[in-house]
Structures are given as C-alpha cells and as structure tokens.
Design a protein around this motif. Structure first.
Motif: not given
Ligand SMILES: [Zn+2]
Length: 181
Positions: A16, A19, A44, A53
C-alpha cells in the motif's frame, strides 16, 4: 522483504502506497504475473482502509532484470514475459536485458521476445567453444584433409566470430552467446 524463493519466477512485493508514505510496510510477495490483480483488501486484510489507502505499488521485486520500484502493471507485464519465455531461457533473457544492449518492445523497457529468440545462440563455457561448434555446424573444415585441418587457427577463427556475436556472463558460470544483427 527477504528473498522468499530460489527459483527464477519473477516475484513482486506489492504494498500500500499510503502506508508506505506513513512509514509502514503493508504488503506481501506475489507472483509478478499477478501483480496487477492484487487488491487493497489482499494486502490490508479485513480492515481495508480503501477510502484513503487506494493505491498499490511494487516496492521490491526479484528475478526481474530492472532496478528500483515498479507500478503493478509493469511488474505483471514482466511476469507475462517470463511465462512466455519460460524458466529455461529466463537467465539468458535477463542477461540480455541487463547488458543494456537489447531490443525493447515498442516504447516500453520490456524485451522483444522474437528479437531475443532470433539472436540467442545458447549457453556455452566460452565463446571459443561456441565457435568450434559453429565451425562444425557450417562444415567449415568439411572438405579439408585431416592433416591440414589440425593446423587450423582456432583462436583467429574465434576472434573473427567475436565481431558478430556478443557474450554475457552467466553468474552461474559460462556465457550466453548472442548474434549481433
Ligand atoms: Zn495502507
């Protein structure tokens, strides 16, 4: 992001992007060929934060002959090249690409498989070994009497061959021989 396999299959660490930008590595290794099918939920888990995200990126990869990160579509395209070429030819193809002196497909960095197949002459211990096989194959000394043929200058023949062929080292030993077209 340790290497997970010793085989030649291209793999992509898909994570991601949001992230990553927050300093967390949220992602996993996938077959590169599937990198464009990975979803946010895949990396996730159950508590997907799809609102903020929403973008995946390939932060690491193995058995793909390019440096740096990739977008998932490009990683998947490499995976498809591997599927088409096969594990037997993959080390040679990677050496060809890493040499920088390869034919790319269209305006991408991906190699042209047909150009690869047209040029690749196999894996040999040395170019001299290939040159000897080539002489045999084309019947270079076929009509020359044995007692004369043994004076044939193999090193000169190999030097001449070297103008028409490129060799790239195989990290495992030997060389990959390519015709220069
Ligand atoms: Zn993420």
């Amino acid at each position: 992001m340790e290497k997970t396999t010793t085989d030649m299959t291209p793999r992509a660490w898909v994570g991601c992007l949001a992230c990553y930008n927050e300093g967390r590595l949220v992602g996993d290794w996938f077959d590169a060929a599937c990198a464009d099918e990975v979803t946010l939920a895949d990396v996730h888990g159950a508590h997907s934060r799809a609102d903020l995200h929403d973008e995946l990126w390939v932060f690491d990869h193995e058995n793909i002959p390019v440096r740096g990160d990739l977008d998932p579509l490009t990683a998947a395209a490499w995976g498809r090249v591997y599927t088409e070429v096969g594990p037997e030819y993959w080390p040679a193809l990677c050496a060809w690409v890493e040499s920088g002196d390869y034919v790319a497909e269209g305006d991408t960095d991906l190699p042209s498989i047909s150009d690869f197949k047209e040029r690749y002459q196999g894996h040999w211990d040395t170019l001299a070994e290939y040159a000897e096989q080539l002489a045999d194959y084309i019947g270079l000394l076929a009509d020359v009497p044995e007692e004369i043929a043994r004076y044939f200058d193999w090193s000169a023949w190999t030097r001449d061959i070297a103008f028409d062929y490129s060799t790239y080292d195989d990290p495992e030993g030997g060389v990959f021989v390519f015709r220069v077209l």
